[in-house]
Scaffold this motif. Structure first.
Motif, PDB file in Angstrom:
ATOM      1  N   UNK A  97      30.147  44.135   7.391  1.00 52.89           N
ATOM      2  CA  UNK A  97      28.843  44.502   6.833  1.00 52.89           C
ATOM      3  C   UNK A  97      28.102  43.295   6.247  1.00 52.89           C
ATOM      4  N   UNK A  98      28.827  42.218   5.960  1.00 53.72           N
ATOM      5  CA  UNK A  98      28.202  41.038   5.384  1.00 53.72           C
ATOM      6  C   UNK A  98      27.675  40.067   6.434  1.00 53.72           C
ATOM      7  N   UNK A  99      27.841  40.389   7.721  1.00 54.75           N
ATOM      8  CA  UNK A  99      27.326  39.490   8.769  1.00 54.75           C
ATOM      9  C   UNK A  99      25.861  39.114   8.530  1.00 54.75           C
ATOM     10  N   UNK A 100      24.963  40.072   8.273  1.00 57.32           N
ATOM     11  CA  UNK A 100      23.558  39.677   8.071  1.00 57.32           C
ATOM     12  C   UNK A 100      23.355  38.781   6.856  1.00 57.32           C
ATOM     13  N   UNK A 101      24.204  38.907   5.839  1.00 60.52           N
ATOM     14  CA  UNK A 101      23.985  38.184   4.588  1.00 60.52           C
ATOM     15  C   UNK A 101      24.243  36.682   4.713  1.00 60.52           C
ATOM     16  N   UNK A 102      24.967  36.279   5.746  1.00 60.16           N
ATOM     17  CA  UNK A 102      25.241  34.859   5.926  1.00 60.16           C
ATOM     18  C   UNK A 102      24.302  34.215   6.944  1.00 60.16           C
ATOM     19  N   UNK A 103      23.223  34.937   7.270  1.00 61.84           N
ATOM     20  CA  UNK A 103      22.214  34.364   8.161  1.00 61.84           C
ATOM     21  C   UNK A 103      21.626  33.093   7.565  1.00 61.84           C
ATOM     22  N   UNK A 104      21.472  33.052   6.240  1.00 63.56           N
ATOM     23  CA  UNK A 104      20.912  31.861   5.594  1.00 63.56           C
ATOM     24  C   UNK A 104      21.798  30.648   5.824  1.00 63.56           C
ATOM     25  N   UNK A 162      32.534  22.051  20.174  1.00 66.41           N
ATOM     26  CA  UNK A 162      31.449  22.940  20.592  1.00 66.41           C
ATOM     27  C   UNK A 162      31.631  24.339  20.049  1.00 66.41           C
ATOM     28  N   UNK A 163      32.843  24.880  20.146  1.00 62.96           N
ATOM     29  CA  UNK A 163      33.040  26.265  19.725  1.00 62.96           C
ATOM     30  C   UNK A 163      32.992  26.386  18.204  1.00 62.96           C
ATOM     31  N   UNK A 164      33.426  25.343  17.485  1.00 62.11           N
ATOM     32  CA  UNK A 164      33.332  25.384  16.031  1.00 62.11           C
ATOM     33  C   UNK A 164      31.871  25.285  15.573  1.00 62.11           C
ATOM     34  N   UNK A 165      31.073  24.481  16.265  1.00 61.48           N
ATOM     35  CA  UNK A 165      29.655  24.435  15.931  1.00 61.48           C
ATOM     36  C   UNK A 165      28.989  25.768  16.251  1.00 61.48           C
ATOM     37  N   UNK A 166      29.369  26.366  17.370  1.00 61.61           N
ATOM     38  CA  UNK A 166      28.815  27.668  17.727  1.00 61.61           C
ATOM     39  C   UNK A 166      29.193  28.723  16.705  1.00 61.61           C
ATOM     40  N   UNK A 167      30.402  28.608  16.133  1.00 59.03           N
ATOM     41  CA  UNK A 167      30.831  29.520  15.070  1.00 59.03           C
ATOM     42  C   UNK A 167      29.950  29.339  13.836  1.00 59.03           C
ATOM     43  N   UNK A 168      29.713  28.087  13.454  1.00 60.02           N
ATOM     44  CA  UNK A 168      28.878  27.808  12.287  1.00 60.02           C
ATOM     45  C   UNK A 168      27.443  28.276  12.506  1.00 60.02           C
ATOM     46  N   UNK A 199      18.080  40.323  10.462  1.00 60.73           N
ATOM     47  CA  UNK A 199      17.815  38.905  10.226  1.00 60.73           C
ATOM     48  C   UNK A 199      17.082  38.720   8.896  1.00 60.73           C
ATOM     49  N   UNK A 200      17.762  39.013   7.768  1.00 60.68           N
ATOM     50  CA  UNK A 200      17.103  38.866   6.464  1.00 60.68           C
ATOM     51  C   UNK A 200      16.767  37.414   6.176  1.00 60.68           C
ATOM     52  N   UNK A 205      19.170  37.241   1.609  1.00 62.62           N
ATOM     53  CA  UNK A 205      20.608  36.986   1.771  1.00 62.62           C
ATOM     54  C   UNK A 205      21.243  36.618   0.433  1.00 62.62           C
ATOM     55  N   UNK A 206      20.642  35.671  -0.244  1.00 63.61           N
ATOM     56  CA  UNK A 206      21.210  35.184  -1.499  1.00 63.61           C
ATOM     57  C   UNK A 206      21.185  36.277  -2.556  1.00 63.61           C
TER      58      UNK A 206
END
Length: 388
Positions: A97-104, A162-168, A199-200, A205-206
């Motif tokens: 549920x916190x996926x959107x909150x880390x958009x920032x 590449x995959x770690x950057x894609x994760x970030x 996409x907040x 997000x904060x």
């Protein structure tokens, strides 16, 4: 922001109890919610490579729920419908549920560009990694082409970078670890559509993360709130007026604090857990806060040279009666739980220590407990009787 003059006054004991209740360590445990309930309420459970009794993320629900089966813990954590791994307080398991909150944070990483010490990766490799994940489903870095170029831990392969950057950046998500390896998946395929589409903006997000941290901490300073998800103090300060938290003044605290309004209505009461805590448990991961609330100065000494350690490699604070009353540095030898080093504040806590050791031993499949070194050897006869 509310004027400090209107702050509710709390004693240090009230603040301690509010913090314990908020962390799920005072009162009856929520067994119906189980491990997933613990994760959802805490909002973040830190991951770490060290495994002594168990890995840290297993020790966190154990401290709150008791001897829940370790396979059940892993099943409860991992899966796109349940959780994902991302950078919060550190590398953490987070409720999905916190996926959107880390958009920032994902946006900030993307704007920064190159990450992890400036490692470069070609656009072609980045694109190929995403295409493979979309076509083949979840893969480890080894399956993507190898994690490292050489035996050095930091010498990542281009596909790993590449995959770690894609994760970030949020193009990829980790929703499981297998043999402690991250399993990467295309984010749009893994994250539930109703969450992936949100996409907040950064402020939203904060604001929501500050409110979540406040609920998980119970009572907290601006620094405490920021530390929980690694937010800057100015971000926390800007979010506070709309966070749902109210100002409080805690006796002995030198800075103003904040709490969930309902938390200060009555002093929390209930049964205390007697348990050993992971050094990465969110009750104690903030060292300054731990000292302020519990009067214990605790440091992880795993990376301290052996001859300079005071309390041991993985000293676990002992929680009993709502207080931190000692430390245990545990290990396992076959079916014996070994307390390599133990310190207690008072002989009155000997029974709680014995209970915590016996329960932990049974949880990890040990049928014996051996105490090697006691800071106060005068406690040994009473401890051994309690363990018998």
């Amino acid at each position: 922001m509310t004027s400090p003059q209107t702050a509710t006054e709390l004693s240090a004991d009230q603040a301690r109890r509010i913090a314990l209740r908020a962390q799920g360590l005072l009162g009856a445990p929520d067994r119906r919610g189980g491990v997933r309930g613990v994760l959802r309420h805490l909002g973040a459970v830190q991951l770490d490579t060290i495994s002594v009794l168990a890995r840290s993320h297993e020790l966190v629900p154990y401290a709150r729920l008791g001897a829940v089966g370790r396979p059940a813990v892993e099943r409860a954590y991992w899966g796109a419908e349940t959780s994902f791994e991302y950078w919060s307080h550190a590398a953490c398991v987070l409720p999905i549920e916190e996926w959107p909150l880390f958009a920032f944070r994902r946006r900030a990483y993307r704007e920064r560009g190159r990450l992890w010490g400036g490692h470069e990766v070609s656009e072609r490799t980045y694109r190929e990694v995403l295409e493979r994940l979309r076509a083949e489903g979840p893969l480890t870095s080894t399956e993507l082409g190898g994690a490292k170029r050489t035996s050095e831990w930091w010498d990542w392969s281009e596909s790993k970078i590449a995959v770690e950057q894609a994760l970030a950046f949020g193009d990829v998500v980790c929703t499981e670890r297998r043999g402690w390896k991250r399993l990467y998946e295309a984010a749009e395929q893994a994250v539930p559509a109703e969450l992936f589409g949100q996409d907040p903006d950064d402020a939203e997000c904060v604001r929501r993360l500050v409110g979540q941290a406040g609920a998980a901490l119970g009572v907290a300073t601006v620094a405490d709130l920021g530390d929980y998800h690694r937010l800057r103090k100015e971000q926390v300060a800007a979010a506070l007026p709309d966070s749902g938290l109210v100002p409080v003044a805690v006796a002995g605290w030198t800075t103003p604090a904040w709490a969930v309004a309902g938390a200060v209505a009555a002093v929390p009461r209930g049964r205390h857990r007697s348990t050993m805590l992971s050094p990465f448990d969110s009750l104690v991961w903030d060292r300054a806060r731990t000292e302020r609330i519990f009067g214990m100065t605790h440091r992880l000494e795993a990376y301290t040279p052996k001859e300079k350690r005071v309390h041991g490699y993985f000293a676990m604070p002992l929680l009993a009666g709502g207080r931190l009353v000692g430390r245990v540095d545990p290990a396992r030898e076959g079916r014996t739980l070994v307390a390599r080093q133990v310190s207690l504040e008072s002989p009155a806590h000997t029974g709680a220590l014995a209970s915590a050791l016996r329960e932990a031993a049974a949880w990890v499949g040990c049928d014996a407990v051996r105490v090697e070194r006691l800071a106060d050897e005068r406690l040994r006869p009473a401890l051994e009787r309690a363990l018998a």
